[in-house]
Structures are given as C-alpha cells and as structure tokens.
Design a protein around this motif. Structure first.
Motif, PDB file in Angstrom:
ATOM      1  N   ALA B  61      39.506 -11.808  64.412  1.00 32.79           N
ATOM      2  CA  ALA B  61      38.480 -10.761  64.345  1.00 32.79           C
ATOM      3  C   ALA B  61      39.010  -9.464  64.942  1.00 32.79           C
ATOM      4  N   LYS B  62      39.816  -9.592  65.988  1.00 32.23           N
ATOM      5  CA  LYS B  62      40.361  -8.379  66.612  1.00 32.23           C
ATOM      6  C   LYS B  62      41.307  -7.657  65.653  1.00 32.23           C
ATOM      7  N   VAL B  63      42.206  -8.401  65.048  1.00 32.74           N
ATOM      8  CA  VAL B  63      43.173  -7.746  64.159  1.00 32.74           C
ATOM      9  C   VAL B  63      42.434  -7.163  62.950  1.00 32.74           C
ATOM     10  N   ASP B  65      39.434  -5.933  63.131  1.00 39.64           N
ATOM     11  CA  ASP B  65      38.870  -4.680  63.655  1.00 39.64           C
ATOM     12  C   ASP B  65      39.889  -3.553  63.557  1.00 39.64           C
ATOM     13  N   GLU B  66      41.143  -3.863  63.890  1.00 42.37           N
ATOM     14  CA  GLU B  66      42.166  -2.802  63.888  1.00 42.37           C
ATOM     15  C   GLU B  66      42.358  -2.260  62.471  1.00 42.37           C
ATOM     16  N   ALA B  67      42.313  -3.136  61.483  1.00 45.26           N
ATOM     17  CA  ALA B  67      42.395  -2.673  60.090  1.00 45.26           C
ATOM     18  C   ALA B  67      41.202  -1.759  59.796  1.00 45.26           C
ATOM     19  N   GLY B  68      40.030  -2.143  60.272  1.00 43.72           N
ATOM     20  CA  GLY B  68      38.828  -1.321  60.092  1.00 43.72           C
ATOM     21  C   GLY B  68      38.985   0.037  60.765  1.00 43.72           C
ATOM     22  N   HIS B  69      39.568   0.051  61.960  1.00 45.86           N
ATOM     23  CA  HIS B  69      39.811   1.332  62.641  1.00 45.86           C
ATOM     24  C   HIS B  69      40.719   2.224  61.791  1.00 45.86           C
ATOM     25  N   GLY B  70      41.738   1.600  61.215  1.00 47.47           N
ATOM     26  CA  GLY B  70      42.627   2.359  60.331  1.00 47.47           C
ATOM     27  C   GLY B  70      41.823   2.986  59.196  1.00 47.47           C
ATOM     28  N   VAL B 119      46.951  -2.554  76.612  1.00 44.03           N
ATOM     29  CA  VAL B 119      47.129  -1.616  75.493  1.00 44.03           C
ATOM     30  C   VAL B 119      45.775  -1.152  74.964  1.00 44.03           C
ATOM     31  N   ASP B 120      44.859  -2.092  74.742  1.00 41.66           N
ATOM     32  CA  ASP B 120      43.511  -1.657  74.354  1.00 41.66           C
ATOM     33  C   ASP B 120      42.864  -0.891  75.505  1.00 41.66           C
ATOM     34  N   GLY B 121      43.171  -1.309  76.737  1.00 43.17           N
ATOM     35  CA  GLY B 121      42.638  -0.600  77.905  1.00 43.17           C
ATOM     36  C   GLY B 121      43.123   0.847  77.946  1.00 43.17           C
ATOM     37  N   GLU B 148      34.425  -1.186  69.878  1.00 47.67           N
ATOM     38  CA  GLU B 148      35.189  -2.396  69.569  1.00 47.67           C
ATOM     39  C   GLU B 148      36.385  -2.553  70.500  1.00 47.67           C
ATOM     40  N   GLU B 149      37.015  -1.425  70.860  1.00 49.09           N
ATOM     41  CA  GLU B 149      38.165  -1.533  71.769  1.00 49.09           C
ATOM     42  C   GLU B 149      37.750  -2.141  73.109  1.00 49.09           C
ATOM     43  N   SER B 150      36.529  -1.856  73.543  1.00 45.22           N
ATOM     44  CA  SER B 150      36.165  -2.414  74.844  1.00 45.22           C
ATOM     45  C   SER B 150      35.977  -3.934  74.756  1.00 45.22           C
ATOM     46  N   PHE B 151      35.533  -4.433  73.594  1.00 47.87           N
ATOM     47  CA  PHE B 151      35.543  -5.895  73.378  1.00 47.87           C
ATOM     48  C   PHE B 151      36.965  -6.434  73.506  1.00 47.87           C
ATOM     49  N   HIS B 152      37.883  -5.757  72.823  1.00 49.01           N
ATOM     50  CA  HIS B 152      39.274  -6.228  72.814  1.00 49.01           C
ATOM     51  C   HIS B 152      39.832  -6.278  74.230  1.00 49.01           C
ATOM     52  N   GLN B 153      39.492  -5.242  74.993  1.00 49.34           N
ATOM     53  CA  GLN B 153      40.020  -5.161  76.348  1.00 49.34           C
ATOM     54  C   GLN B 153      39.479  -6.323  77.184  1.00 49.34           C
TER      55      GLN B 153
HETATM   56 FE   LIG Z   1      41.901  -2.752  69.689  1.00 49.70          FE
END
Ligand SMILES: [Fe+2]
Ligand SMILES: [Fe+2]
Lengths: 239, 308
Positions: B61-63, B65-70, B119-121, B148-153
């Motif tokens: 799900a995290k990866v 999300d990163e595609a979605g951010h792109g 890195v997300d932090g 979403e980044e704060s979830f990842h962190q």
């Molecule tokens: Fe992230």
C-alpha cells in the motif's frame, strides 16, 4: 473438505498477489502501477481473510503467517495458472481475466449461503468484479489495438488457456463444485475474447493439473523461496 | 510579482506569472514527482520478501501511495504546460534529477523501516511548509501527499521498534539500517545554505519557506528523541543538546558525497535509472495499443452517430 477448499482459494490469491507485486514500479504507465498494486492488495486481503477462516476451522492454533511462510511448495493448494512467471503484460491481463472470471463465480456462491467464508466472499465479490473489468478492458485494448499487441495477446491467451480446466475440475464434496461453474465462467470470458478479436483456443483434452493436490510446476518453489526467505531466516521472530 | 509574504491568495494556472517562477516551479515539481516514482524501487524490491502478510500489505500500500504521489505531482506540473511525457523523458535522459536518497541500496528488511522513519520523515519536514506554497495546484497536491507520508513515517517507526525489541539479530539489523540511512537522510535537505544560491529567490516567490539548514535542524530535533524511543543510536558522535540554542548540535554531513551522488555517481544511480527506462520501454507497446484502440473506437462512434 471445506478447509481444504478454502485453502486452495486462499493460496490462489496469495500467489497472485505475490506475482502482481513484481509489477509495482515496472508497469507500462503510472496509473497501472497503482491499479496492479491495488488488485494485488485485494488478492492479499482475500488470502488473509480466508487463512483466518481456515486456521479457525482447523483449530490447531496456526496463524496466517504459519500458513504463508512455513509451508513448502507441496503443501500449497493453488492452481498452476497463478504460479507461473508473469513478466509480460499480456500474460498478466489474460491471466487476470481467467482468474477473476472464476473467482467471481466462486465468491458469488459462497457469499450467497451460510458458511464460514461468507463474510470474506461478500467483500471479495465486489473486488474481483473490478479485477474482471480491469482485465477485460486491457484485453480489449491489447487484442484490438496494434498488430503487435494483438499477436502478443493471442500468444498469451494460447499459453494461459490450457490452465483454465484445472480451475473447473469436479470436486463434488467441496462447498462449491467448480465443475458447476464451467458455463458461467466461460460465459464471462468468451465474449470479451471475441470482442478483442482473439481466437479462443480449444480446451485441451488432457490439461495440466495437480496444483490442488500439491503437485506444482518448478516455479512455485522459487516463488516461495523468495517470499519466505526473511521469515525463515529468523525462526520464531515477531515482525 | 509581489513578494510571497504580501500575497494572501495562491497563484492559479491561468494567472500571469514570471517566466522564472514558472521554470523554477516546473523543475521543483518535476524533481519531486521523479523522486516519488524512483522511490518506489528500493522498497518495492522488498514487497516480495516482507516477513509477514501484514507487513506485506502495508508495504504494498505504501509503494502504491508513492505511485499516486507521482501522479498528483505530474498533474500539478501539467497545469504549468509541461506534459508528463516530456518530464519523463527529461528523467530518462538524465536532464532532470530525483532525490539523491534513492541511490542508496536497501540491503535488509530493516531498511524498509529506516526508509519509512527517516526518509519519509525528512520528506514530511521538507513538504509540510509546501502545503502553503504560493502555487495552488502544488500546495493542494502537497496537502494530500503529506497526510499519507505521515502514515509511512509511523509505519517505518513501528517496523524499527519491533525489530529493536526483537531478537539480537533483528536488533542488529535495525541499528545497521539506521547507521546507513542517517547521513543520507540529512543530505535530503540539500547543500548548506551558503552553497544554495537559489534559496533567496525561491523564498521570495513563496515556493520555499525555510532554508535547507533550517529544515535540516528541524529534522534532527525531531529525530533525536525518536531514536531514543526506539532504543537505537544515531551514528553522530557530535550530537549534543545545546541549551542556549534550544536545538541539537550535530556533525556536518559529507556534502562531497552528496555532490557525487547528485552528479550520478552514487551506489545505485545507474540501476535506478535503468530500471525506470526499462519499465518505460517494455511498456511502449502497451501504451501504443491503448492509443490505437482509443482511436479505433473514436472512429467507430463518429461513423455510427451523426454529428449533433
Ligand atoms: Fe512516502
Ligand atoms: Fe511520497
């Protein structure tokens, strides 16, 4: 019998999720990275839901991770269709079409009657409807796209089609006899293939089989070796 | 254009804007978008090997999300008149960069934790101020992304916490990952202010709100107590609370290494770019098929239905 049957469904879903995970960062366009990850996550969720039902029915105190990480290939009950390599996008979407058509029918039956997997199946029905639609859209685009995409998709169909009969093998004692789904599954798949201008191959008289009995292709052991390596390197650890 | 501080409303795509502002924004948003999609690789490799099904689902799900951010960010760049195709080409030919951090290898499962935590932090510290940046579409994309980044962190922190309270081997794995990712994470904030000549202009335009060194300090101040909570040490003998400044003092990152990595000579630059280019080239026939199919359908509908 119910536990065995559900274990087969769960293993189909887990192995599919594992194969789809490979595509994340390798898809033909960014939207497809998102879509394939999404579908992989749905399949993984179905596997986990079904493993929970199976471990409950067994009553042996095993967990979902025991089932996923501590069984060897001969203990897996997935069909051969899903375990073979899948690094060609045409193979990916043709296989998804076949699997999702079948899963749609199985989950619909399980969701419609009392039984331990009813809840999981009710959720899964909606998910695999999306997978089926996604796969169908791509099969249409590729089959009826360019000459090259048509050829590649026909080749993928020719390669995947012989693995369809294993999904439909009779199992009269199972909660859903797969043989009873044959017409419905073909009824979902054939019109898509026709509209995609693809030639539907004959179903082979003597198709490859054995997954439900633990007789797999050589690809499953390799897939599991990768999937299980960290977990097995640290026995008893919590993650 | 008025200085950012005197403006209340954001700049929107149809508003007039100076050429330099547009160019700087495109470069910054594109670099950010490229970082999201290249960043899928180092962790994406661990989806297959995640040691539990729960962790596998979270990582996938995290990866995703990163595609979605792109996607959000390429869309934001498109509002400035630069199509995604053009930006991808600039990435693939090395004319545009992505964050240097993704040129470091992920060697163990603990690296997935270290990337999430550090890195997300660091990305959050960089990006939260951008939620108020002067360009509307970019600011709005950042709001969605930061959530979403704060979830990842948090997930990264949780992975490391579990490892550091696990077996001796797990604990060692966690410490090793933090040792390797700490300094590269500090470098994510860019060169020191003295060597960052464009900062003043970007701040005047409101597409940067704090300097590199200010953000780096903020990150260190957040990370130090978190490392203590994890029971892990940060590999900097100069880390020391400075009562007078009210901040943690820390050592100087190896900015010569940063320059090397940015110049394309980091440990994984060639691999990351080759992976991306291969995915793009391998997918060309699929994109061509989709375009051909859409064109056929459009032709069919236009011959079937009389024009209104
Ligand atoms: Fe992230
Ligand atoms: Fe991101």
């Amino acid at each position: 019998m119910t536990a065995d049957f559900l274990l087969g469904l769960a293993d189909d879903a887990l192995v599919t999720a594992q194969r789809l995970g490979w595509w994340v960062s390798r898809a033909p366009e960014l939207e497809e990275d998102v879509a394939l990850a999404n579908i992989g996550l749905d399949q993984l969720g179905q596997a986990r839901g079904l493993y929970a039902v199976v471990t409950d029915l067994e009553g042996l105190g095993r967990t979902e991770d025991d089932l996923a990480y501590l069984r060897d290939a001969p203990d897996f009950r997935n069909v051969l269709l899903v375990e073979r390599p899948q690094t060609d996008f045409a193979v990916c979407v043709v296989r998804m079409l076949l699997l999702a058509a079948w899963q749609s029918e199985v989950y619909a039956v399980l969701a419609a009657r009392e039984g331990p997997a009813r809840g999981v199946a009710a959720k899964a029905v909606k998910e695999v409807a999306y997978h089926l639609d996604h796969a169908a859209q791509w099969v249409l685009r590729l089959g009826d796209g360019t000459e090259l995409s048509h050829e590649r998709t026909q080749a993928a169909l020719d390669a995947e089609w012989p693995y369809l009969p294993e999904l439909l093998e009779p199992a009269p004692a199972a909660p859903v006899d797969p043989a009873s789904l044959r017409d419905a599954v073909l009824g979902r798949v054939r019109p898509v293939l026709h509209e995609a201008t693809l030639v539907v191959p004959e179903l082979p008289a003597d198709p490859p089989t054995g997954g439900r009995a633990g007789r797999h292709t050589e690809h499953l052991a390799a897939l599991l070796a990768e999937m299980q390596q960290v977990a097995r390197a640290h026995p008893g650890a919590t993650w | 254009m008025e200085p950012a501080t005197e403006r209340s409303a954001t700049v929107e795509p149809r508003d007039p804007m100076p050429d330099g502002y547009r160019r700087t924004l495109v470069r910054q948003i594109a670099q950010h978008a490229h970082s999201e999609i290249i960043g899928m690789q180092p962790e994406g490799e661990w989806i297959a090997r995640a040691p539990s099904l729960r962790r596998k689902a979270i990582l996938m799900a995290k990866v995703q999300d990163e595609a979605g951010h792109g996607l959000y960010l390429y869309a934001a760049a498109e509002t400035l008149g630069t199509p995604r195709e053009e930006l991808l080409d600039a990435l693939h030919t090395g004319r545009q960069k992505y964050s240097s951090i993704f040129n470091y290898p992920t060697l163990t499962w603990a690296d997935v934790g270290a990337i999430g935590w550090l890195v997300d932090g660091a990305a959050i510290v960089n990006q939260v101020p951008l939620c108020r940046c002067s360009y509307g579409p970019y600011a709005r994309a950042m709001v969605r992304i930061c959530k979403e980044e704060s979830f990842h962190q948090r997930q990264g922190f949780e992975i490391l916490h579990t490892l550091s309270h696990g077996t001796p081997a797990q604990r060692a794995m966690a410490q090793d990952a933090v040792d390797r990712f700490w300094w590269p994470s500090l470098m994510m904030f860019g060169p020191p202010d003295a060597d960052s000549p464009n900062t003043a202009q970007s701040m005047a335009w409101g597409i940067k709100r704090f300097t590199n060194d200010e953000l780096r300090q903020r990150f260190v101040d957040i990370a130090v107590p978190q490392a203590a909570a994890l029971g892990l040490t940060l590999p900097d003998p100069e880390l020391r609370w400075n009562e007078e400044r009210g901040h943690w003092d820390f050592g100087t990152p190896d900015f010569a290494e940063l320059a090397e990595v940015v110049a394309g000579r980091g440990p994984c630059n060639a691999e990351r770019l080759a992976h991306r280019v291969r995915a793009h080239e391998d997918g060309a026939w699929v994109r061509e098929a989709a375009a051909a199919y859409a064109a056929k359908r459009a032709a069919r509908t236009s011959t079937q239905e009389p024009a209104a």
